[in-house]
Structures are given as structure tokens and as C-alpha cells.
Design a protein around this motif. Structure first.
Motif, PDB file in Angstrom:
ATOM      1  N   HIS A   1       0.831  -1.220   0.000  1.00 18.52           N
ATOM      2  CA  HIS A   1       0.000   0.000   0.000  1.00 18.52           C
ATOM      3  C   HIS A   1       0.863   1.266   0.000  1.00 18.52           C
ATOM      4  O   HIS A   1       0.475   2.298   0.575  1.00 18.52           O
TER       5      HIS A   1
ATOM      6  N   TYR B   1       4.293  -3.133   5.759  1.00 21.02           N
ATOM      7  CA  TYR B   1       3.008  -2.452   5.600  1.00 21.02           C
ATOM      8  C   TYR B   1       3.093  -1.028   6.161  1.00 21.02           C
ATOM      9  O   TYR B   1       4.038  -0.679   6.878  1.00 21.02           O
TER      10      TYR B   1
ATOM     11  N   SER C   1       3.466  -6.237   9.802  1.00 18.81           N
ATOM     12  CA  SER C   1       2.087  -5.785   9.568  1.00 18.81           C
ATOM     13  C   SER C   1       1.911  -4.305   9.896  1.00 18.81           C
ATOM     14  O   SER C   1       2.772  -3.702  10.549  1.00 18.81           O
ATOM     15  N   PRO C   2       0.758  -3.750   9.517  1.00 17.64           N
ATOM     16  CA  PRO C   2       0.548  -2.310   9.707  1.00 17.64           C
ATOM     17  C   PRO C   2       0.752  -1.874  11.150  1.00 17.64           C
ATOM     18  O   PRO C   2       0.265  -2.521  12.076  1.00 17.64           O
TER      19      PRO C   2
ATOM     20  N   VAL D   1       6.665 -13.272  11.262  1.00 15.60           N
ATOM     21  CA  VAL D   1       5.498 -12.409  11.015  1.00 15.60           C
ATOM     22  C   VAL D   1       5.288 -11.574  12.268  1.00 15.60           C
ATOM     23  O   VAL D   1       5.224 -12.115  13.380  1.00 15.60           O
TER      24      VAL D   1
ATOM     25  N   GLY E   1       2.656  -9.010  14.045  1.00 15.52           N
ATOM     26  CA  GLY E   1       1.244  -8.658  13.918  1.00 15.52           C
ATOM     27  C   GLY E   1       0.989  -7.160  13.870  1.00 15.52           C
ATOM     28  O   GLY E   1       1.871  -6.351  14.164  1.00 15.52           O
ATOM     29  N   ALA E   2      -0.249  -6.822  13.550  1.00 18.12           N
ATOM     30  CA  ALA E   2      -0.651  -5.418  13.470  1.00 18.12           C
ATOM     31  C   ALA E   2      -0.415  -4.727  14.808  1.00 18.12           C
ATOM     32  O   ALA E   2      -0.778  -5.268  15.861  1.00 18.12           O
TER      33      ALA E   2
ATOM     34  N   ILE F   1       5.567 -16.172  14.834  1.00 20.54           N
ATOM     35  CA  ILE F   1       4.586 -15.087  14.717  1.00 20.54           C
ATOM     36  C   ILE F   1       4.547 -14.375  16.062  1.00 20.54           C
ATOM     37  O   ILE F   1       4.373 -15.021  17.107  1.00 20.54           O
ATOM     38  N   TRP F   2       4.724 -13.081  16.030  1.00 17.11           N
ATOM     39  CA  TRP F   2       4.743 -12.274  17.247  1.00 17.11           C
ATOM     40  C   TRP F   2       3.654 -11.215  17.169  1.00 17.11           C
ATOM     41  O   TRP F   2       3.409 -10.642  16.105  1.00 17.11           O
ATOM     42  N   ALA F   3       3.017 -10.942  18.339  1.00 16.03           N
ATOM     43  CA  ALA F   3       1.976  -9.909  18.352  1.00 16.03           C
ATOM     44  C   ALA F   3       1.886  -9.309  19.744  1.00 16.03           C
ATOM     45  O   ALA F   3       2.357  -9.891  20.722  1.00 16.03           O
ATOM     46  N   GLY F   4       1.250  -8.140  19.821  1.00 14.56           N
ATOM     47  CA  GLY F   4       0.966  -7.505  21.110  1.00 14.56           C
ATOM     48  C   GLY F   4       1.981  -6.462  21.511  1.00 14.56           C
ATOM     49  O   GLY F   4       2.939  -6.187  20.816  1.00 14.56           O
TER      50      GLY F   4
ATOM     51  N   VAL G   1       3.199 -15.673  19.461  1.00 18.56           N
ATOM     52  CA  VAL G   1       1.827 -16.191  19.557  1.00 18.56           C
ATOM     53  C   VAL G   1       1.621 -17.409  18.648  1.00 18.56           C
ATOM     54  O   VAL G   1       0.550 -18.015  18.653  1.00 18.56           O
TER      55      VAL G   1
HETATM   56  C1  COA Z   1      -0.476 -11.576  14.335  1.00 15.42           C
HETATM   57  C2  COA Z   1      -1.329 -12.340  13.326  1.00 15.42           C
HETATM   58  C3  COA Z   1      -0.524 -12.626  12.044  1.00 15.42           C
HETATM   59  C4  COA Z   1      -1.692 -13.655  14.043  1.00 15.42           C
HETATM   60  O1  COA Z   1      -2.485 -14.444  13.251  1.00 15.42           O
HETATM   61  P1  COA Z   1      -2.710 -16.000  13.656  1.00 15.42           P
HETATM   62  O2  COA Z   1      -1.432 -16.751  13.545  1.00 15.42           O
HETATM   63  O3  COA Z   1      -3.871 -16.483  12.843  1.00 15.42           O
HETATM   64  O4  COA Z   1      -3.013 -15.962  15.203  1.00 15.42           O
HETATM   65  P2  COA Z   1      -4.394 -16.003  15.996  1.00 15.42           P
HETATM   66  O5  COA Z   1      -5.433 -15.163  15.358  1.00 15.42           O
HETATM   67  O6  COA Z   1      -4.709 -17.450  16.243  1.00 15.42           O
HETATM   68  O7  COA Z   1      -3.994 -15.307  17.371  1.00 15.42           O
HETATM   69  C5  COA Z   1      -3.077 -15.894  18.270  1.00 15.42           C
HETATM   70  C6  COA Z   1      -3.102 -15.054  19.541  1.00 15.42           C
HETATM   71  O8  COA Z   1      -2.530 -13.764  19.248  1.00 15.42           O
HETATM   72  C7  COA Z   1      -3.471 -12.707  19.511  1.00 15.42           C
HETATM   73  N1  COA Z   1      -3.309 -11.706  18.444  1.00 15.42           N
HETATM   74  C8  COA Z   1      -3.454 -11.896  17.130  1.00 15.42           C
HETATM   75  N2  COA Z   1      -3.156 -10.775  16.459  1.00 15.42           N
HETATM   76  C9  COA Z   1      -2.842  -9.848  17.383  1.00 15.42           C
HETATM   77  C10 COA Z   1      -2.453  -8.494  17.320  1.00 15.42           C
HETATM   78  N3  COA Z   1      -2.302  -7.882  16.136  1.00 15.42           N
HETATM   79  N4  COA Z   1      -2.187  -7.853  18.457  1.00 15.42           N
HETATM   80  C11 COA Z   1      -2.316  -8.472  19.648  1.00 15.42           C
HETATM   81  N5  COA Z   1      -2.664  -9.775  19.789  1.00 15.42           N
HETATM   82  C12 COA Z   1      -2.940 -10.432  18.662  1.00 15.42           C
HETATM   83  C13 COA Z   1      -4.826 -13.398  19.497  1.00 15.42           C
HETATM   84  O9  COA Z   1      -5.752 -12.691  20.284  1.00 15.42           O
HETATM   85  C14 COA Z   1      -4.486 -14.763  20.080  1.00 15.42           C
HETATM   86  O10 COA Z   1      -4.357 -14.629  21.467  1.00 15.42           O
HETATM   87  P3  COA Z   1      -4.843 -15.825  22.468  1.00 15.42           P
HETATM   88  O11 COA Z   1      -3.982 -17.024  22.106  1.00 15.42           O
HETATM   89  O12 COA Z   1      -4.578 -15.284  23.830  1.00 15.42           O
HETATM   90  O13 COA Z   1      -6.280 -16.052  22.149  1.00 15.42           O
HETATM   91  C15 COA Z   1      -2.578 -11.533  12.903  1.00 15.42           C
HETATM   92  O14 COA Z   1      -3.546 -11.492  13.944  1.00 15.42           O
HETATM   93  C16 COA Z   1      -2.257 -10.104  12.489  1.00 15.42           C
HETATM   94  O15 COA Z   1      -2.065  -9.182  13.288  1.00 15.42           O
HETATM   95  N6  COA Z   1      -2.216  -9.921  11.135  1.00 15.42           N
HETATM   96  C17 COA Z   1      -2.005  -8.624  10.547  1.00 15.42           C
HETATM   97  C18 COA Z   1      -2.932  -8.537   9.361  1.00 15.42           C
HETATM   98  C19 COA Z   1      -3.221  -7.102   8.932  1.00 15.42           C
HETATM   99  O16 COA Z   1      -2.854  -6.156   9.564  1.00 15.42           O
HETATM  100  N7  COA Z   1      -3.922  -7.026   7.802  1.00 15.42           N
HETATM  101  C20 COA Z   1      -4.244  -5.749   7.214  1.00 15.42           C
HETATM  102  C21 COA Z   1      -3.315  -5.502   6.073  1.00 15.42           C
HETATM  103  S1  COA Z   1      -3.622  -3.971   5.316  1.00 15.42           S
END
Ligand code: COA
Length: 148
Positions: free
Chosen positions: A48, A68, A99-100, A118, A120-121, A134-137, A143
């Protein structure tokens, strides 16, 4: 195959002698701050257009990395004078996806985002990752694992 969108072309043109400065400032006008010192591998993609992406000059990026909008790669301790910082840089390895809104903030030494990671957002990553995690939060925690 190399991307043909304007921001990605400017990212590579940035390294050219002389004209590279024009590419650097053109990217800035598009809201993307990537200093000329940043080495970037093949098939880099600013998804984007990468609006709001800011990358520290001491960053090295591998091949096929996707970044992103709103991603920052930088020094955690910006409140300290740079001479006092132990930050040495950031490495983003091949196939990583940021991610964004994700922030990668290094404090001491080199922070490495390993191959295939990866982020996360809106994650705030403060430590190095291992391959395909995959890391998030905030702060980011592992995660899951990426399924290829
Ligand atoms: C991080 C990410 C890749 C994880 O996807 P996944 O592997 O399918 O993981 P899940 O959805 O099963 O989530 C796993 C855990 O992480 C948490 N989590 C997922 N994404 C998160 C985020 N961005 N921030 C905080 N926690 C997040 C979930 O709540 C879950 O927690 P729990 O185990 O306590 O229930 C995805 O959630 C993400 O952030 N993708 C970004 C996509 C995006 O921004 N798209 C727009 C593009 S323009």
C-alpha cells in the motif's frame, strides 16, 4: 520479479550515486523515510505504498521482505543522547512480514527479526525472533508459528 510500483522503484533508486538523493526525497514526499544507508535485498515490497514507514539508518533488510504502512524500525532509547545508546542496529531477514503499525525497537546490540517472522498489526517488538515465528501484542510475544 522486481516490483514496478513507484515507492518500491524509489527504494532501489535511493542507492544510485547522486540521483539517489532525489529518490530519497521523493520517498519522503510519499511519507516514507528510508535513509540511503539502509541495505535492502531483492523483491522488497512496501505494501500500500508504505505510508508512514520509518526505518533507522543502521538497518539491513534481506530478500522478499514485506512492510506495511505505519511500521517503524528504530532505537528504543530515543530519550537518551545517541552517544549513550548501546543500540547497534536492526536486521530483518528474508521473507519477514511486518504488519501495519508494527514497531521494532532495539535497545542494546543488534535486534534480529529472523527469516520468515510475522509481526502482527500494531505489535511492539523489543527482542529478537527465531525463524518463522509469529509475534503480536505490546510488548510483542510469540503467539504462533508460520505454516508454509
Ligand atoms: C499476528 C497475526 C498474524 C496472528 O495471526 P494467527 O497466527 O492467525 O493468530 P491467531 O489469530 O490465532 O492469534 C493468536 C493469539 O494472538 C493474539 N493476536 C493476534 N493478532 C494480534 C495483534 N495484532 N495484536 C495483539 N494480539 C494479537 C490473538 O488474540 C491470540 O491470542 P490468544 O492465544 O490469547 O487467544 C494476525 O492477527 C495479524 O495481526 N495480522 C495482521 C494482518 C493485517 O494487519 N492485515 C491488514 C493488512 S492492510
Amino acid at each position: 520479479m522486481a516490483r514496478r510500483d513507484l515507492p518500491s522503484m524509489l527504494v532501489y533508486a535511493r542507492r544510485w550515486p547522486l540521483a539517489g538523493w532525489l529518490a530519497y526525497y521523493a520517498l519522503k514526499l510519499l511519507g516514507v523515510e528510508i535513509p540511503r544507508s539502509v541495505e535492502i535485498g531483492e523483491e522488497f515490497y512496501l505494501v500500500h505504498g508504505g505510508v508512514g514507514v520509518v526505518i533507522h539508518p543502521k538497518t539491513k533488510i534481506g530478500n522478499k521482505v514485506k512492510i506495511y504502512p505505519g511500521v517503524t524500525l528504530g532505537r528504543a532509547d530515543v530519550h537518551k543522547p545517541v552517544e549513550e545508546s548501546k543500540f547497534e542496529g536492526i536486521i530483518i531477514e528474508d521473507d519477514a512480514l511486518l504488519s501495519p503499525g508494527a514497531k521494532v525497537l532495539g535497545k542494546a546490540g543488534v535486534l534480529k527479526v529472523a527469516k520468515g517472522t510475522v509481526l502482527g498489526a500494531n505489535a511492539v517488538l523489543l527482542e529478537s525472533t527465531k525463524e518463522n515465528e509469529i509475534w503480536a501484542g505490546v510488548p510483542a510475544k510469540r503467539v504462533g508459528m508460520r505454516q508454509e
